[in-house]
Design a protein around this motif. Structure first.
Motif: not given
Length: 370
Positions: A207-213, A215-227
């Motif tokens: 919920q907190q990072h929906a906008g950045a995800l 938008a394709g934020d690489s580091a946040l996407l990597a964290e989302a994938i790993a989790r």
């Protein structure tokens, strides 16, 4: 996308393997070659992904292992290729290559390529290695992990398949930079699933990072994938053949698969929902049914709806799909027992459970147009 350090997720159980997530892995010949035990490699991809990455992957692999005999099979992109006929063509490609028992099938693409390649690897000589190299977010967080492989038949999705854990999963996050926005959103639906089924803290993070995800934020996407992968890996290690809790990973999928099958994967006259979009609708239907049955509050259903909408995902059944027809598709779901509906529902965010013998009348209620 800004480069970031690779992340590792270990999958335990009887057939342990590693998931590597990071930038530039498609060009990492050492990592790819480390997965190949023999001399035969079949690269399987589709018409959308192959022009972008197949030559790069092949060159990286053969630079490290020039002795390899490498074949290629490129199938038409899309769910319509996930068939027994296309499976047969992959098998023929393995035969033409002369693939032996220590051969390796490399699945380069999204979920269709991964499922089809994995099933072919499971069947060739009763099982050869498969390395999953997912290029879509959906495949990175879901279909490439866990070893469930299958093809579709007219009666439904994934009804013919096998359990066949990969030798490794290599997810190059740079591939997400060429992913169409709609496909990124579809993958985010599966990411939401992990928070919804078992991790309220992760749901809050999304919920907190929906906008950045989005938008394709690489580091946040990597964290989302790993989790997401860590969640799935833990469940798969405890229940590799879906005898119990692994069924929780199907939250939203019974509804979603019914929608996909009923719309015929490519409904004439209108654009069909893809898998991730159907799962998004399916999760919300499961939440709505949970509310209807008194298992959960409407507030959690509304939180899920709000997050899916923030990620620009659909939240309603496509027009023209009849409730009775969808229910008929749901009766074919592999989780059902003795002809009774067995669904993954929840008691709120992060608290999914498998519910046997669900009342069909209640299901029809949530399938009716609102």
């Amino acid at each position: 996308m800004t480069p970031h350090s690779p992340l590792q997720v270990a999958v335990g159980g009887a057939h342990p393997y590693s998931i590597t997530i990071g930038p530039g892995l498609l060009a990492d010949g050492q990592a790819l070659a480390a997965c190949v035990r023999g001399r035969h490699v079949l690269l399987v991809s589709d018409s959308g992904v192959a022009p972008l990455y197949l030559a790069k992957l092949r060159a990286a692999l053969q630079q490290v292992r020039p002795d390899l005999l490498v074949g290629e099979h490129v199938l038409p992109a899309g769910e319509a290729s996930k068939t027994l006929a296309e499976f047969g063509r992959v098998i023929e490609a393995l035969a033409t290559l002369g693939a032996t028992r220590d051969a390796c099938v490399v699945a380069l693409g999204g979920g269709v390529v991964g499922d089809l390649s994995g099933f072919a690897a499971a069947c060739w000589m009763r099982g050869v290695d498969c390395v999953q190299v997912p290029t879509t977010l959906l495949a990175m967080v879901d279909s490439s992990v866990g070893g469930k492989t299958a093809v579709d038949i007219p009666a439904g999705k994934n009804l013919v398949g096998a359990f066949h854990p990969p030798r490794a999963v290599i997810a190059d996050t740079l591939a997400l930079s060429t992913l169409p926005a709609r496909e990124l959103r579809a993958g985010l639906a599966e990411v939401v699933k992990y928070g919804a089924l078992g991790d309220a803290t992760f749901f809050d993070w999304l919920q907190q990072h929906a906008g950045a995800l989005l938008a394709g934020d690489s580091a946040l996407l990597a964290e989302a994938i790993a989790r997401s992968c860590a969640h799935k890996a833990a469940i798969v290690a405890r229940d590799p053949f879906e005898k119990g809790e692994r069924a929780l990973l199907n939250l939203g999928h019974t509804f979603g698969h019914a929608i996909e099958t009923e719309q015929g994967y490519s409904a004439p006259g209108r654009e069909a929902l893809n898998h991730g979009e159907a799962v998004a609708v399916g999760m919300l239907l499961a939440a709505r049914l949970s509310t209807t049955l008194g298992m959960a509050t409407a507030a959690d259903e509304q939180r899920l709806r709000a997050l899916l909408q923030a990620l620009q995902l659909p939240v309603e059944i496509p027009a023209g799909l009849e409730p009775q027809a969808l229910l008929g598709r749901m009766r074919l779901d592999k989780k059902n027992v003795a002809g009774r509906l067995r669904l993954v529902l929840w008691r709120g965010i992060g608290q999914a459970e498998v519910v046997p013998d669900v009342d069909e009348a209640a299901v029809l209620t949530v399938l009716e147009p609102r």
